[in-house]
Design a protein around this motif. Structure first.
Motif, PDB file in Angstrom:
ATOM      1  N   UNK A  98       0.845  -1.200   0.000  1.00  0.00           N
ATOM      2  CA  UNK A  98       0.000   0.000   0.000  1.00  0.00           C
ATOM      3  C   UNK A  98       0.882   1.252   0.000  1.00  0.00           C
ATOM      4  N   UNK A  99       1.966   1.225   0.789  1.00  0.00           N
ATOM      5  CA  UNK A  99       2.788   2.422   0.879  1.00  0.00           C
ATOM      6  C   UNK A  99       3.562   2.678  -0.424  1.00  0.00           C
TER       7      UNK A  99
ATOM      8  N   UNK B  41      -6.369   6.283   4.806  1.00  0.00           N
ATOM      9  CA  UNK B  41      -6.114   5.030   5.527  1.00  0.00           C
ATOM     10  C   UNK B  41      -7.126   3.940   5.160  1.00  0.00           C
ATOM     11  N   UNK B  42      -6.610   2.757   4.936  1.00  0.00           N
ATOM     12  CA  UNK B  42      -7.450   1.592   4.652  1.00  0.00           C
ATOM     13  C   UNK B  42      -6.967   0.455   5.560  1.00  0.00           C
TER      14      UNK B  42
ATOM     15  N   UNK C 110     -10.816   4.130  -1.210  1.00  0.00           N
ATOM     16  CA  UNK C 110      -9.975   5.238  -0.740  1.00  0.00           C
ATOM     17  C   UNK C 110      -8.510   5.108  -1.153  1.00  0.00           C
ATOM     18  N   UNK C 111      -8.144   4.004  -1.805  1.00  0.00           N
ATOM     19  CA  UNK C 111      -6.713   3.775  -2.093  1.00  0.00           C
ATOM     20  C   UNK C 111      -6.123   4.896  -2.931  1.00  0.00           C
TER      21      UNK C 111
ATOM     22  N   UNK D 275       0.920   0.153  -8.712  1.00  0.00           N
ATOM     23  CA  UNK D 275       0.148  -1.059  -8.429  1.00  0.00           C
ATOM     24  C   UNK D 275      -1.341  -0.792  -8.490  1.00  0.00           C
ATOM     25  N   UNK D 276      -1.700   0.490  -8.431  1.00  0.00           N
ATOM     26  CA  UNK D 276      -3.126   0.823  -8.465  1.00  0.00           C
ATOM     27  C   UNK D 276      -3.635   0.685  -9.896  1.00  0.00           C
TER      28      UNK D 276
END
Ligand code: FDP
Length: 342
Positions: A51-52, A134-135, A128-129, A59-60
């Protein structure tokens, strides 16, 4: 130099050490739960790192999209699911897995089976990514009596039968909150050590809070009790100050704030969604379990959330969870509205 403080700072309570300490209170325990938890922690570390780096590594995006190297990239929630499924199966401690990402339950091959059922949402709040909000990952753990004779009935159990639950929030830091039925503890990932360190021991939710959290955009479809409760939050009749509204729209982040600061998080039933939006097995039940373990409450509008028995694995349920007194107030409003209508 304050030697006592220094000694404390160097005596790090990692999540594994914490769970081993808990395990030592049960002489019959053979470490199976500790092994399972280590695999969940591994999944959380992987997702936290992915995610970070999401923006950076491109990656999105849609599953099947290609990155600059021409490699096929997976959508983050698909990737997270794969990581957790593989980690959980390879732990050798699971028998059934229920994931938000998979329509069907996964029955683990008998040769790799253990005594635990894990229900999970590998990446909750995924809308929200793209904007860096925050997820998190949510998980709940049940135990099976007979691992060789399994059916979906083993999964469709009320939350009171859960043996552990937790979430990992991927935010400004990576925080794992866990309950094994003996209170709630929070651990923060120290990236330099690669270890979750106990930073929030024995979390207790304030008895009453100053924050309410709900998607106000659904107000036109709310039922009478929800509308009345929110009205009371804004225009209290008892002379107290109005509550503040905070709504991130990412369940893990909204629940985490509620747990630490107090208040109430609501996703009610409404005219459009008679069962609300949130999934009972891997969102509502684990979060309700944590709330109760922290001294709060969780209510569906009809009953205590942990008493509700799921009919199917992806069932939805309304939920009101948070500080004891705040949930008590909405329970009273529901009871009054019910009485008015009879
Ligand atoms: P998302 O759709 O982004 O995955 O259950 C999913 C969830 O997020 C929760 O994390 C969040 O609390 C809720 O939906 C938000 O729903 P609304 O957009 O309807 O408010």
């Amino acid at each position: 130099m304050d030697h006592a403080a220094e000694a404390h700072r160097t005596d790090l309570m990692t999540i594994t050490r914490h769970v081993l300490n808990e395990q030592s209170k049960h002489p019959e325990a053979r470490g199976a739960f500790t092994i399972l938890l280590n695999h969940i922690v591994l999944g959380c570390k992987f997702v936290c790192s992915a995610v970070s780096k999401a923006g950076l590594a491109k990656l999105i995006g849609l599953a099947g999209e290609t990155n600059v190297q021409g490699e096929e990239q997976k959508k983050m929630d698909v990737l997270s699911n794969e990581v957790f499924v593989k980690a959980l199966i390879s732990s050798g401690q699971t028998s059934i897995l229920i994931s938000e990402e998979d329509e069907e339950a996964t029955f683990v091959d008998p040769s790799k089976r253990g005594r635990y059922i894990v229900v999970f949402d590998p990446l909750d709040g995924s809308s929200n990514i793209d904007c860096g909000v925050s997820i998190g990952t949510i998980f709940g753990i049940y135990m099976v009596e007979h691992k060789d004779d399994l059916s979906l009935e083993d999964v469709l159990q009320p939350g009171e039968k859960m043996v552990a639950a937790g979430y990992c929030m991927y935010g400004s830091s990576c925080t794992l909150v866990l309950s094994t039925g003996n209170g709630v503890n929070g651990f923060t990932l120290d990236p330099s050590l690669g270890e979750f360190i106990l930073t929030h021991p024995n979390i207790k939710i304030p008895k009453k809070g100053k924050i309410y959290s709900i998607n106000e955009g659904n107000a036109k479809n709310w039922d009478k009790a929800t509308a009345k409760y929110v009205e009371n939050c804004k225009f209290p009749k008892d002379g107290s100050s109005p509550k503040s509204l905070r709504y991130i729209g990412s369940m893990v982040a909204d629940v985490h704030r509620t747990l630490l600061y107090g208040g109430i998080f609501m996703y009610p039933a409404d005219k459009k969604s008679p069962n609300g939006k949130l999934r009972l097995l891997y969102e509502v039940i684990p979060m309700s379990y944590l709330m109760e373990q922290a001294g709060g409450q969780a209510f569906t509008g009809k009953q205590r959330a942990l008493e509700l028995v799921p009919n199917n694995i992806h069932e939805r349920s309304p939920v009101f969870l948070g500080s004891y007194d705040d949930v008590e107030e909405i329970k009273k409003i529901y009871a009054a509205v019910e009485e008015e209508s009879t």
